[in-house]
Design an enzyme around this catalytic site. Structure first.
Site, mmCIF file in Angstrom:
data_model
loop_
_atom_site.group_PDB
_atom_site.id
_atom_site.type_symbol
_atom_site.label_atom_id
_atom_site.label_comp_id
_atom_site.label_asym_id
_atom_site.label_seq_id
_atom_site.Cartn_x
_atom_site.Cartn_y
_atom_site.Cartn_z
ATOM 1 N N LYS A 8 40.602 43.576 35.322
ATOM 2 C CA LYS A 8 42.004 43.936 35.063
ATOM 3 C C LYS A 8 42.178 45.450 34.968
ATOM 4 O O LYS A 8 41.236 46.189 34.765
ATOM 5 C CB LYS A 8 42.526 43.186 33.829
ATOM 6 C CG LYS A 8 42.754 41.714 34.193
ATOM 7 C CD LYS A 8 43.481 40.914 33.160
ATOM 8 C CE LYS A 8 43.715 39.501 33.729
ATOM 9 N NZ LYS A 8 44.197 38.570 32.732
ATOM 10 N N ARG A 10 36.803 33.798 31.927
ATOM 11 C CA ARG A 10 37.275 33.669 33.314
ATOM 12 C C ARG A 10 36.824 34.910 34.073
ATOM 13 O O ARG A 10 37.112 36.025 33.639
ATOM 14 C CB ARG A 10 38.801 33.548 33.289
ATOM 15 C CG ARG A 10 39.455 33.355 34.641
ATOM 16 C CD ARG A 10 40.962 33.201 34.452
ATOM 17 N NE ARG A 10 41.647 32.969 35.701
ATOM 18 C CZ ARG A 10 42.044 33.931 36.526
ATOM 19 N NH1 ARG A 10 41.834 35.194 36.225
ATOM 20 N NH2 ARG A 10 42.657 33.623 37.656
HETATM 21 N N1 HH2 Z 1 44.633 36.085 34.244
HETATM 22 C C1 HH2 Z 1 45.102 35.942 35.510
HETATM 23 C C2 HH2 Z 1 45.306 34.672 36.032
HETATM 24 N N2 HH2 Z 1 45.007 33.553 35.318
HETATM 25 N N3 HH2 Z 1 44.184 32.557 33.349
HETATM 26 C C3 HH2 Z 1 43.702 32.679 32.102
HETATM 27 N N4 HH2 Z 1 43.389 31.582 31.385
HETATM 28 N N5 HH2 Z 1 43.522 33.902 31.514
HETATM 29 C C4 HH2 Z 1 43.823 35.061 32.177
HETATM 30 O O1 HH2 Z 1 43.664 36.160 31.578
HETATM 31 C C5 HH2 Z 1 44.323 34.977 33.511
HETATM 32 C C6 HH2 Z 1 44.507 33.680 34.062
HETATM 33 C C7 HH2 Z 1 45.413 37.144 36.337
HETATM 34 O O2 HH2 Z 1 44.326 37.516 37.128
HETATM 35 P P1 HH2 Z 1 44.001 37.062 38.644
HETATM 36 O O3 HH2 Z 1 44.127 35.589 38.861
HETATM 37 O O4 HH2 Z 1 42.657 37.574 38.962
HETATM 38 O O5 HH2 Z 1 45.050 37.802 39.553
HETATM 39 P P2 HH2 Z 1 46.482 37.381 40.069
HETATM 40 O O6 HH2 Z 1 47.312 36.972 38.917
HETATM 41 O O7 HH2 Z 1 46.983 38.627 40.758
HETATM 42 O O8 HH2 Z 1 46.311 36.228 41.034
#
Ligand code: HH2
Length: 269
Positions: free
Chosen positions: A212, A254
């Site tokens: 992040k 995660r």
């Molecule tokens: N963060 C993201 C998405 N899903 N789920 C949980 N449980 N906790 C988190 O902190 C979390 C999550 C955001 O990250 P990412 O999926 O890598 O990116 P994007 O939202 O751009 O798809």
């Protein structure tokens, strides 16, 4: 391999949830796994690296992301969920009930819910549920987040949601402070420093800080640079946070970099 519907045990090393975004615009892996075959192959790779859950998402929730209609989200995730569900526990990363229903019908056994609103649905469907704290919505959440006491406010919100879901009949409920979801760098660090307050609630804790932006900003500061390091260059910070989170008692982290996060769990989890 654990049975796909086995609950992550509370003893022993924590578990790693591998990130699989079937989106064109996710901040780290956007566009890489839009093709279902590529997505399934990546999911299988993450299982090989030790992921106990694969988190499949069809809508980016990065700051400023535009919402996606449920039909498109279902079209993206459905073949990937079906392709992986026989091999591992699959969570569906969504805030939309229709998408959650379709994914569960296809074999997902956890709803990973940034709206924190789908607890009753998880109870109805008999699947696990992750309640994530978010202030506002992805389009605006980073505009000017304000808390008086971020740890207490996030904890109280999550406990209230978890209790409500449990009363509705949900039997596997996780709480997640939502690192980066309507939080400044200071809020993220305060939540991580105060993680034990969440663990002490007795609800099992999941943490998602992998790659992040605040980690890119911290890495840039340590390099003497102004621009955040790019997402692919945030692994060290991600592992540091994962190690810290496991040490504080979080049971799931995660992660994009599954292999190194599993090693962190083996060392301290
Ligand atoms: N963060 C993201 C998405 N899903 N789920 C949980 N449980 N906790 C988190 O902190 C979390 C999550 C955001 O990250 P990412 O999926 O890598 O990116 P994007 O939202 O751009 O798809």
């Amino acid at each position: 391999m654990a049975h796909p519907s086995a609950v992550v045990p509370v003893d022993g090393p924590g578990a790693v949830m591998g990130v699989l975004n079937v989106t064109p615009d996710s901040f780290s892996d956007g566009g890489r796994y839009l093709d279902p075959e590529a997505a399934i192959a990546h999911g299988l790779r993450l299982i090989d690296e030790g992921a106990q859950i694969i988190d499949v998402g069809g809508e980016s929730t990065r700051p400023g992301a535009e919402p996606v209609g449920p039909d498109e989200e279902i079209r993206r995730v459905q073949p990937v969920v079906a392709g992986l569900a026989g091999n591992v526990r699959v969570s569906i990363d969504t805030r939309h009930a229709e998408v959650a229903r379709a994914a569960v019908a296809g074999g997902a056994t956890i709803i990973n819910d940034v709206s924190a609103d789908l607890g009753a649905l998880a109870a109805e469907l008999g699947v696990g549920w992750v309640a994530i704290h978010m202030l506002g919505d992805p389009r605006t959440m980073q505009d000017h987040p304000v808390y008086e006491d971020v740890v207490t406010e996030v904890r109280d919100f999550l406990v209230e949601r978890a209790e409500r879901a449990s009363e509705a009949g949900a039997s596997e409920v996780w709480i997640d402070p939502g690192i980066g979801f309507g939080k400044t760098m200071r809020h993220n660090l305060e939540l991580l420093l105060g993680l034990e307050a969440l663990v002490d609630t007795g609800w099992p804790v999941l943490v998602g800080a992998s790659r992040k932006r605040f980690l890119g900003e911290l890495a840039a500061a340590s390099d003497g640079s102004d621009a955040p390091t790019p997402p692919d260059d945030r692994r060290e910070g991600s592992i540091a946070v994962a190690t810290w989170a496991f040490r504080c008692g979080a049971r799931i982290v995660r992660a994009h970099d599954v292999r190194s996060t599993v090693q962190a769990a083996q060392v301290v989890g």
